[in-house]
Design an enzyme around this catalytic site. Structure first.
Site, PDB file in Angstrom:
ATOM      1  N   ASP A 115       0.828  -1.047   0.026  1.00 51.41           N
ATOM      2  CA  ASP A 115      -0.045   0.049   0.030  1.00 51.41           C
ATOM      3  C   ASP A 115       0.948   1.178   0.110  1.00 51.41           C
ATOM      4  O   ASP A 115       1.916   1.271  -0.677  1.00 51.41           O
ATOM      5  CB  ASP A 115      -0.817   0.076   1.180  1.00 51.41           C
ATOM      6  CG  ASP A 115      -2.343   0.760   0.882  1.00 51.41           C
ATOM      7  OD1 ASP A 115      -2.345   1.891   1.134  1.00 51.41           O
ATOM      8  OD2 ASP A 115      -3.251  -0.039   0.446  1.00 51.41           O
ATOM      9  N   HIS A 183      -2.901   6.115   3.843  1.00 51.17           N
ATOM     10  CA  HIS A 183      -3.818   4.908   3.716  1.00 51.17           C
ATOM     11  C   HIS A 183      -3.518   3.567   4.267  1.00 51.17           C
ATOM     12  O   HIS A 183      -4.177   2.836   4.697  1.00 51.17           O
ATOM     13  CB  HIS A 183      -4.084   4.821   2.164  1.00 51.17           C
ATOM     14  CG  HIS A 183      -5.177   3.857   1.652  1.00 51.17           C
ATOM     15  ND1 HIS A 183      -5.040   2.483   1.291  1.00 51.17           N
ATOM     16  CD2 HIS A 183      -6.446   4.178   1.464  1.00 51.17           C
ATOM     17  CE1 HIS A 183      -5.862   2.035   0.907  1.00 51.17           C
ATOM     18  NE2 HIS A 183      -7.029   2.755   1.033  1.00 51.17           N
ATOM     19  N   SER A 511     -11.422  -0.716   1.963  1.00 52.30           N
ATOM     20  CA  SER A 511      -9.886  -1.242   2.431  1.00 52.30           C
ATOM     21  C   SER A 511      -9.948  -1.425   3.896  1.00 52.30           C
ATOM     22  O   SER A 511      -9.314  -2.032   4.330  1.00 52.30           O
ATOM     23  CB  SER A 511      -9.138  -0.010   1.826  1.00 52.30           C
ATOM     24  OG  SER A 511      -9.388   1.337   2.615  1.00 52.30           O
TER      25      SER A 511
END
Length: 583
Positions: A115, A183, A511
């Site tokens: 990620d 994120h 996610s």
């Protein structure tokens, strides 16, 4: 040039190759290309652009061109400095099995994230003594350190280096890896955050799991230009993701240290049947013993970026798209099922028409309008080699504002007559492009249709409502996806660090639901492998245990396109194992 220079250079195209290299080639060393093996089937290859044709489907196999993957939500914590809310963990049965007698906290399980990186300084990723829980970080974007052996680029930071950095006055001088976007940090905190203040201030699903992180580098400009992706939007390419998965997988030690790999990136392109290179690769990885792959279903369910239709033999359908002002350009993919074959006509808002282009020719046709600045490239591959179906890639450059029409004619064949069209991820278009009559089904993003990886949609655990933006199934060929739904609305995450303390925020999207499911999978791997209750389990077994224990409502039939086989329920999983009745 060294292989590292080729990998990073815009003068070299990144491709996914399937062929076997000639004997005598030296890995990573050639005048015009270098490569990194992914597995026995795939190569990540970097080839000089000077000796290759322009990037078009008709000049390459569709499967060779890397896709761009985006984050499963344009990430910004929706609230900062909030109190930790344990409710989604309780609803999923995760906290129950964290406690005695099971005491499943992910101990000795590797939880891996490919990620945007991780804030390794945050206390939520450290043990009570202040040492790190992170085994390693491979930061593909930092070139000042030593790459992992055999990977040539980026910088690898080991647990020992991270611990040394944490003792320094400025940790970033020793380990300069940061998560600018947040994120990856959010996902890792939800899945594996440490219990702060006994779990009152924060708690992840698997708070004792070991963590391995790959920070993806941004995609090369040549790919951004091909897909016409805005420069300020994070975008990642297939090659780097596949190599990141390979790196995390190397930390798995069968029968001793199982691994769970979590993916929170996705693409809306491809046939949506699990045939892409990345899907095939994670299918292989997720089938290995003591390893599972968890994939977010994506947030494209309400984007109006999918159209599905049926065309009778010899007939046509008209598909309309509204394009907003200031849209620089976009790609549109059309997929048809064999043995049918089609032709395509495009009509501009001003009434100009691209003459019909037949898919049987398997060629590229570019058309420039007379009264509008738009260029349209229709790029065909009659038989796409991964799926065997027909694909047309339509590239709209500087499209005029207004209503565009694509006319699809079924020229022949005695197949089902079904066609699908997909636009890019919403954030990959710098204006707004939507189908006027969209189809919300089959909007799970790639690689979410891979089998046996567990694909997770999102719901609101406080009222049991499905998250409206979550991707939906089934696959384009009827395969059952998603597998399961998990909480994904207003999930507590770590959004930063202030004066050495974790700042808790909330965020929403698939996610986060995938992260909670990955933490739950780490709990299960601890019970099955680390504690020797079922030491041969792999991704197939984890998926099937999750499905058997899933919470289901009598008002729905299962499996279905939104919920899969039901809601994640770890209490239900262990009740099923124990032979207890469902709650």
């Amino acid at each position: 040039m060294t292989c590292k220079e080729k990998i990073l250079s815009e003068d070299y195209i990144d491709l996914i190759n399937y062929f076997i290299l000639p004997q005598g080639r030296v890995e990573g060393n050639d005048d015009v290309f270098c490569y990194i093996p992914v597995n026995e089937r795939f190569l990540s290859i970097y080839y000089s652009r000077a000796v290759l044709p322009p990037l078009e489907v008709s000049s390459y196999y569709y499967r060779y061109i890397p896709r761009l993957y985006g984050l499963m939500q344009p990430f910004a914590p929706e609230a900062l400095d909030r109190n930790f809310d344990i409710q989604p963990l309780v609803k999923s049965g995760i906290t129950l099995i964290q406690r005695e007698p099971l005491s499943l906290t992910g101990r000795d399980v590797v939880l891996g994230f490919v990620d945007t990186g991780i804030d390794y300084r945050n206390p939520v990723f450290r043990r009570a003594d202040g040492s790190t829980r992170i085994l390693a970080i491979w930061d593909q974007s930092v070139q000042t350190g030593t790459p992992p052996d055999g990977y040539f680029y980026g910088s690898e930071y080991t647990r020992e280096q991270i611990n040394e950095a944490l003792q320094a006055e400025d940790p970033l001088e020793l380990v300069p890896s940061v998560d600018e976007i947040g994120h990856g940090t959010a996902m890792a905190s939800a899945a594996a955050g440490s219990a702060l203040n006994g779990g009152l201030d924060f708690l992840g699903a698997a708070p004792d799991a070991d963590i391995v992180v790959v920070k993806l580098k941004q995609a090369k400009q040549f790919l951004r230009d091909y897909y016409m992706t805005p420069d300020d939007v994070p975008a990642y390419e297939t090659n780097d993701i596949m190599l990141g998965i390979k790196y995390i997988s190397s930390y798995r030690i069968p029968f001793e240290k199982p691994s769970v790999i979590c993916l929170g990136v996705g693409s809306s392109f491809g046939e949506h049947s699990g045939s892409s290179s990345l899907s095939q690769y994670i299918s292989s990885v997720g089938s290995e013993i003591n390893q599972a792959v968890i994939v977010a279903a994506g947030n494209e369910g309400n984007s109006a970026h999918h159209f599905s239709g049926h065309i009778d033999a010899g007939q046509s359908i008209r598909v309309e798209m509204m394009v907003s002002e200031n849209t620089r350009g976009f790609l549109l993919e059309l997929w048809g099922r064999i043995p049918d074959f089609y032709s395509v006509t495009v009509r501009s808002p001003g009434g100009e028409i691209v003459p019909p282009v037949s898919g049987r020719l398997g060629q590229s046709v570019q058309y420039t309008f007379v009264y509008e600045k738009t260029k349209v490239l229709l790029d065909y591959q009659t038989i796409e080699s991964e799926s065997g179906n027909e694909v047309a890639v339509m590239r709209f450059e500087a499209p005029s504002t207004g209503l565009w029409t694509v006319i699809i004619t079924r020229e022949g064949g005695d197949g089902p007559g079904n066609v699908d069209m997909w636009l890019p991820l919403r954030q990959f278009v710098d204006g707004r492009v939507e189908f006027l009559q969209p189809t919300p089904e089959t909007t799970i993003t790639a690689p979410g249709f891979a089998q046996p990886p567990i694909t997770v949609s999102a719901y609101n655990s406080r009222n049991n409502s499905f998250y409206i933006n979550s991707g939906q199934g089934f696959s384009s060929e009827g395969g059952i996806k998603p597998d399961i739904a998990a909480p994904g609305v207003d999930i507590s995450i770590v959004s930063g660090t202030v004066q050495g303390k974790a700042v808790v925020g909330t965020s929403t999207g698939t996610s986060l639901s995938a992260a909670l499911a990955a933490g739950a999978a780490a709990q299960f791997m601890q019970w099955a492998v680390v504690e020797h209750n079922s030491p041969y389990v792999g991704g197939v077994a984890v998926r099937n245990y999750f499905l058997r224990g899933a919470a289901r409502d009598s008002s729905y039939s299962y499996p279905n396109r939104q919920w899969g086989y039901g809601r994640l329920d770890m209490e239900g999983v262990f009740n099923w194992i124990a032979g207890l009745p469902a709650q």
